[in-house]
Design an enzyme around this catalytic site. Structure first.
Site, PDB file in Angstrom:
ATOM      1  N   ASP A  72       0.856  -1.188   0.000  1.00 21.69           N
ATOM      2  CA  ASP A  72       0.000   0.000   0.000  1.00 21.69           C
ATOM      3  C   ASP A  72       0.886   1.230   0.000  1.00 21.69           C
ATOM      4  O   ASP A  72       1.931   1.253   0.645  1.00 21.69           O
ATOM      5  CB  ASP A  72      -0.958   0.001   1.186  1.00 21.69           C
ATOM      6  CG  ASP A  72      -0.255  -0.084   2.526  1.00 21.69           C
ATOM      7  OD1 ASP A  72       0.069   0.974   3.117  1.00 21.69           O
ATOM      8  OD2 ASP A  72      -0.024  -1.214   3.010  1.00 21.69           O
ATOM      9  N   ASP A 161      -9.652   3.466   5.523  1.00 19.54           N
ATOM     10  CA  ASP A 161      -8.566   3.428   6.511  1.00 19.54           C
ATOM     11  C   ASP A 161      -9.043   4.180   7.747  1.00 19.54           C
ATOM     12  O   ASP A 161      -9.093   5.413   7.761  1.00 19.54           O
ATOM     13  CB  ASP A 161      -7.323   4.087   5.903  1.00 19.54           C
ATOM     14  CG  ASP A 161      -6.130   4.126   6.857  1.00 19.54           C
ATOM     15  OD1 ASP A 161      -6.273   3.697   8.014  1.00 19.54           O
ATOM     16  OD2 ASP A 161      -5.061   4.602   6.439  1.00 19.54           O
ATOM     17  N   GLU A 163      -8.295   4.540  11.718  1.00 16.62           N
ATOM     18  CA  GLU A 163      -7.284   4.225  12.720  1.00 16.62           C
ATOM     19  C   GLU A 163      -7.016   5.464  13.572  1.00 16.62           C
ATOM     20  O   GLU A 163      -7.781   6.424  13.552  1.00 16.62           O
ATOM     21  CB  GLU A 163      -6.001   3.750  12.044  1.00 16.62           C
ATOM     22  CG  GLU A 163      -5.435   4.765  11.029  1.00 16.62           C
ATOM     23  CD  GLU A 163      -4.095   4.359  10.462  1.00 16.62           C
ATOM     24  OE1 GLU A 163      -3.120   4.338  11.245  1.00 16.62           O
ATOM     25  OE2 GLU A 163      -4.015   4.082   9.238  1.00 16.62           O
TER      26      GLU A 163
END
Length: 273
Positions: A72, A161, A163
């Protein structure tokens, strides 16, 4: 005989005292440490908080199960040597497309099209900032800036994503219920726009802290777990296995390397929906 006035003497003493204190404070190691500058908005990337919060626990353990290597990337990597990665065995890649509703990756075209050009199966991801705009608004921004999906057999569904907040409070100032609501809004809008269920990228410790270990997304959304250790470890609530695993931030050519839980035909199956 002249008499010394006390005023000037006191002034001299004050100056001497101040000078001594300043000299002492300026000795190396005695000044308080300056706080590290906050990262610039838009600079976040997958796994940015993993080392700081989860640490590193050793190299991945060998397994007999088929796994497919991936990477990634984000604007941090700039122009990526895709041919080198392909030669090393990397077969799939995710590129950061957007963040919040204020940032798009300036290297997105080279990264997203470059991975496709060497034969990889590719996808795009969005770095969520739940404190800056709603989930649906960020899903729209993501789809409108490279995060869509096409039925070409080589495009993976978009990834969310979600987080640690690199710019402030770990949970973006949200309660567990508010956070799960935000995620649900993003996922719902993404599916409405693309027809696909988005992948969720997260770390178990963050998920437990910020969603209360919510299990309601596991039935529809593939899990991409972040853990730099010998194995993926305990998974977030509801998921019995992870589809992808980000296992290191210090791999060859680009740092972030991942493993797909299956052979290449399983990666293709996710791309095909």
């Amino acid at each position: 005989m002249p008499v010394l006035r006390s005023g000037p003497v006191r002034s001299v003493r004050r100056l001497l005292t101040a000078g001594i204190l300043l000299a002492v404070l300026c000795l190396p190691g005695l000044l308080p440490a300056r706080a590290a500058a906050a990262p610039a908005r838009g600079s976040a990337y997958m796994g940015m908080g993993v080392l700081a919060h989860d640490g590193r626990g050793g190299a991945p353990r060998a397994t007999a199960a088929a796994q497919t290597e991936g990477v990634d990337v984000s604007g941090y990597q700039g122009s990526v040597a895709w041919a080198t990665l392909w030669s090393s065995g990397v077969r799939w890649a995710y590129t950061k497309a957007s963040e919040g509703t204020y940032y798009t990756n300036p290297s997105f075209t080279q990264q997203y099209n470059g991975s496709y050009g060497v034969g990889m199966i590719r996808g795009a991801y969005h770095f969520a900032t739940p404190d800056t705009a709603g989930g649906a608004a960020q899903a729209d921004y993501f789809v409108d800036h490279g995060g869509g999906w096409s039925r070409d057999g080589r495009t993976l569904p978009g990834a969310l994503d979600i987080e640690w907040n690199p710019y402030g409070d770990a949970c973006y100032g949200k309660s567990a219920s508010a956070m799960t609501g935000w995620i649900a809004d993003f996922l719902g809008r993404y599916k409405a726009r693309t027809g696909r269920d988005a992948v969720i990228y997260t770390a178990t410790s963050w998920w437990s802290q910020c969603t209360g270990n919510y299990s309601g997304f596991a039935s529809a959304n593939p899990l991409w777990i972040a853990r730099y250790a010998a194995d993926p470890g305990t998974l977030p609530g509801g998921w019995g296995y992870c589809t992808m695993w980000q296992y290191t931030s210090s791999g060859p050519t680009v740092g972030d390397h991942d493993r797909y839980n299956g052979a290449l035909d399983r990666v293709q199956a996710l791309a095909n929906g």
